[in-house]
Design an enzyme around this catalytic site. Structure first.
Site, short mmCIF file in Angstrom:
data_model
loop_
_atom_site.label_atom_id
_atom_site.label_comp_id
_atom_site.label_asym_id
_atom_site.label_seq_id
_atom_site.Cartn_x
_atom_site.Cartn_y
_atom_site.Cartn_z
CG ASP A 1 42.47 41.31 35.41
OD1 ASP A 1 41.25 41.04 35.39
OD2 ASP A 1 43.30 40.72 34.70
C1 NOJ Z 1 40.35 38.47 34.36
C2 NOJ Z 1 41.20 38.59 33.14
O1 NOJ Z 1 42.57 38.58 33.49
C3 NOJ Z 1 40.94 39.81 32.28
O2 NOJ Z 1 41.60 39.65 31.06
C4 NOJ Z 1 39.47 40.02 32.08
O3 NOJ Z 1 39.25 41.14 31.26
C5 NOJ Z 1 38.78 40.17 33.43
N1 NOJ Z 1 39.00 38.98 34.23
C6 NOJ Z 1 37.29 40.43 33.28
O4 NOJ Z 1 36.63 39.29 32.85
#
Ligand code: NOJ
Length: 734
Positions: free
Chosen positions: A291
């Site tokens: 993430d």
């Molecule tokens: C943080 C989020 O937790 C995740 O769901 C997302 O895909 C990523 N950022 C990318 O934007």
């Protein structure tokens, strides 16, 4: 459809690996986002988050993107140091792809990824709502629509579906996933993977899914985002892993590791979850991405002493791609030189990444054709029709005293609430590529359906109540329809709430409306289960509308007029008080199940039951269940029951099958969903529905991850919600 390459494709990947330098290999493991340089000095990702959580509006975001000077890391791409980028515009995609394909040494295409959680250009209902449609065909179609639309912008990788089982409504991200039930979540997971990946008739039709957030993120303690997660292993296997395992089996191409720690080890650097379970046991052939910034956050977690240590732990655990920190590109070469990671580990990660790119057709079709890029300049009718069907099927009728609904078309209606007039708020969290001109607000939808409707803003989730509006609304309408709830920024990432009643002064507004003596219908727009105890006690009619996407207006209007019968059900229990959170129907049994008597599992001051249980949802007719029969075959059970439409309108019901393992070697849930059937019946009509349940589905995983099939008594329940009372018990042998 499994991520399968032809022999020729495998050979191409193998040849490339042989030709790559270490720097180029590590480059493939690096995902970057364009950074805003000048004009707006925050990373692109934070800018997206600012829009998502409401610090800047969608329009402001678009404005910034048009004017801000951005660094797309062209030099790094040319140098083979980037494997993936987050961009969502065909022109930009083609420009950057050209650098990768035509100017880098080996010409390896980039993979462009984005959060396409519930629609790209056509936004359909948020996942928690769509799951409540109990319609896998719909779930698959909306995903397929999103895949085609995003591919026309060059986005070949969706950071979706989000499969976190979420049982605490305070957690803002409950909106993004399919609710609290592992069976329903698995059906949703499979449908989404099929929709995103399976139309291989052209590379313009499919994308790579990314299952997230792996794993346990939805069990964050006290529903506070990014919080710690601890759970017994039987819960891990039976509940949280289930939808991921189903989606992997369905062929999902990628997985995103979650931010949280699981029993003390952050999932970004967790060899047990990433390697032992996902790659070895489930046989996942694709690649895993972190993430955003998560590799760096391992230092803050206190599990890595510095960035290089975090990178080493992550790679060794099986994390193939680093999202946004640059730690892999900055440190892995050194780590290899120091003998802290092996070249085989790097090769394995790169092989996985290249295989997904190959499977997506990016090597042979790296660019978006101009015809494809223009395809959705105007949204096709069938996309809007599907968005409307999805919205209609997701609406849940929670209360309808005295059959106040449906409303007559010529009725004088006062429509109330600032949310009713908004084209933005119907979209919900995590949608970035929609256009305002495609959205139809509730007001606009209602004006089409009800000619004698007038709108009075009165107030909303933020700001003050306008008393003068309330007076006018009261003097005009024979019925007051109030659209209240949460803004889209009140759910989604970093949007946990400690108080999940209607925010702001909306209860006061409802009180004022009720005092007028006119009947009040509450239409909810929200991203999570809310506490509606007061509303349920005082209002005659309540409709759960969630954030339903671009066609929310017509969908709500058509359900209110009865042109469409409500048929959605709740994919999560609605608590009677926030102190009940987390609350979920499928909780393990206790020795003292909650009841009215004191020494049971309950609170002194709030009810022990939810206000509305999982599966609950009314319609303008009613259904009765009878004649439950169980027959046991060698490999499967057949469970039959009769459903009868006892009302005076044709309607659709989703019949739910639950099971309880009465005595087992581990304490089992009081009920577990095991199947569902949708049927449409005329008034007075009855039909026998039948569920075939493979005996394997009666088993459960123990704390060591072994499947147990234990002979003994099983109780089956069939009905409209998790509180169904028609039940039969059977002795089953395996
Ligand atoms: C943080 C989020 O937790 C995740 O769901 C997302 O895909 C990523 N950022 C990318 O934007």
């Amino acid at each position: 459809m499994r991520l399968q390459l032809t022999e020729d494709q495998k050979e191409r990947v193998g040849d490339l690996l042989k030709a790559m330098t270490l720097k180029e290999k590590i480059g493939q493991m690096n995902q970057v986002s364009p950074s805003i340089v000048g004009g707006f000095d925050v990373p692109f990702e934070e800018l997206i988050e600012m829009m998502t959580d409401g610090r800047i509006s969608h329009e402001k975001f678009e404005e910034i993107m048009k004017t801000a000077k951005q660094d797309f890391h062209e030099d790094q791409i040319r140098d083979g140091k980037v494997g993936s980028l987050m961009v969502q515009d065909a022109k930009e995609v083609n420009r950057l792809q050209k650098i990768a394909v035509e100017e880098s040494r080996l010409g390896i295409p980039l993979i462009f990824g984005l959060d396409v959680i519930h629609g790209f250009r056509t936004v359909y209902p948020i996942a928690i709502a769509e799951a409540g449609s109990f319609d896998p065909d719909l779930m698959e179609k909306t995903a397929a629509m999103a895949a085609r639309e995003s591919r026309s912008a060059g986005v070949a990788w969706h950071f979706a579906p989000m499969l976190d089982i979420a049982r605490d409504a305070r957690w803002g991200r409950v909106s993004e996933g399919p609710g609290l039930d592992p069976y329903l979540a698995s059906v949703f997971a499979r449908a989404k993977v099929r929709g995103l990946q399976n139309d291989r008739s052209s590379t313009e039709h499919y994308v790579a899914a990314c299952l997230k957030h792996y794993i346990g993120y939805g069990a964050c303690e006290s529903g506070r985002d990014y919080n710690t997660v601890s759970m017994a292993m039987h819960l891990f296997y039976n509940t949280y892993l289930r939808p991921f395992a189903a989606a992997v089996e369905e062929g999902a191409a990628t997985v995103m590791a979650s931010f949280n720690d699981l029993n003390g080890v952050p999932c970004t650097v967790n060899p047990f979850t990433l390697r032992t379970i996902l790659k070895d046991s489930l046989g996942f052939p694709g690649f895993v991405v972190s993430d955003a910034n998560a590799v760096r956050e391992c230092v803050i977690h206190g599990i890595a002493k510095d960035e290089i240590d975090a990178g080493i732990q992550a790679v060794n655990a099986g994390l193939d791609m680093d999202m946004g920190t640059g730690i892999y590109s900055g440190h892995l070469a050194q780590a290899l030189a120091d003998g802290k990671i092996s070249e085989e580990t790097i090769d394995e990660a790169v092989r996985r990444i290249l295989s997904v790119k190959m499977w997506l057709g990016l090597f042979d079709h790296p660019y978006v054709s101009s015809e494809c890029a223009r395809r959705y300049d105007t949204l096709p009718e069938d996309h809007l029709a599907l968005a409307r069907r999805a919205a209609e099927e997701s609406i849940v009728l929670l209360k309808n005293e005295g059959s106040l609904l449906p409303l007559a078309r010529d009725q004088k209606i006062s429509l109330v609430g600032t949310l009713a007039a908004s084209r933005e708020e119907i979209i919900g969290a995590w949608a970035m590529s929609w256009r305002k001109e495609d959205c139809v607000s509730i007001r606009e939808g209602m004006e089409q359906e009800f000619p004698n409707l007038r709108y009075f803003p009165c107030g909303g989730p933020e700001g003050e109540i306008c008393k003068a509006d309330v007076d006018q609304a009261a003097s005009y309408g024979d019925v007051l329809v109030a659209v209240l709830g949460e803004t889209d920024a009140m759910s989604g990432e970093a949007s946990s709430r400690g108080d999940i009643t209607l925010p702001g002064k909306q209860r006061d507004l409802l009180q004022m409306l009720l005092k007028t003596g006119k009947p009040v219908v509450l239409i909810l727009m929200n991203g999570r289960p809310l506490v509606l105890d007061w509303e349920d006690a005082h209002l005659p009619a309540i409709v759960e509308g969630w954030h339903l996407g671009v066609q929310m207006g017509p969908a709500i209007a058509r359900v209110l007029s009865g042109a469409v019968m409500p048929q959605g059900k709740l994919s999560a229990d609605f608590p009677a008080a926030v102190g009940q959170c987390p609350i979920y129907y499928n909780h393990p049994n206790t020795g003292r199940p909650g009841s009215r008597s004191k020494f049971t599992s309950r609170y002194l001051d709030i009810p022990f039951k939810p206000l509305y249980p999982f599966g609950f949802g009314l319609t303008y007719t009613s259904f009765a269940y009878s004649k439950l029969e169980i027959s046991e075959g060698e490999k499967q059970l057949q469970i039959r029951a009769e459903v009868r439409n006892t009302g005076d309108r044709r309607g659709t019901e989703t019949a739910l099958l639950f099971m309880q393992d009465v005595t087992a070697s581990l304490v089992r849930p009081v009920r577990e969903l095991k199947g569902f059937r949708k049927i449409t019946l005329d008034p007075g009509e009855s039909r026998t529905i039948s569920f075939r349940l493979p005996k394997k589905e009666l088993g459960f995983y123990d704390n060591d991850g072994h499947l147990r099939l234990e002979d003994g008594a099983f109780r089956f329940f069939v009905g409209g919600s998790s509180e169904a009372d028609l039940s039969e018990e059977a002795e089953i042998t395996f």
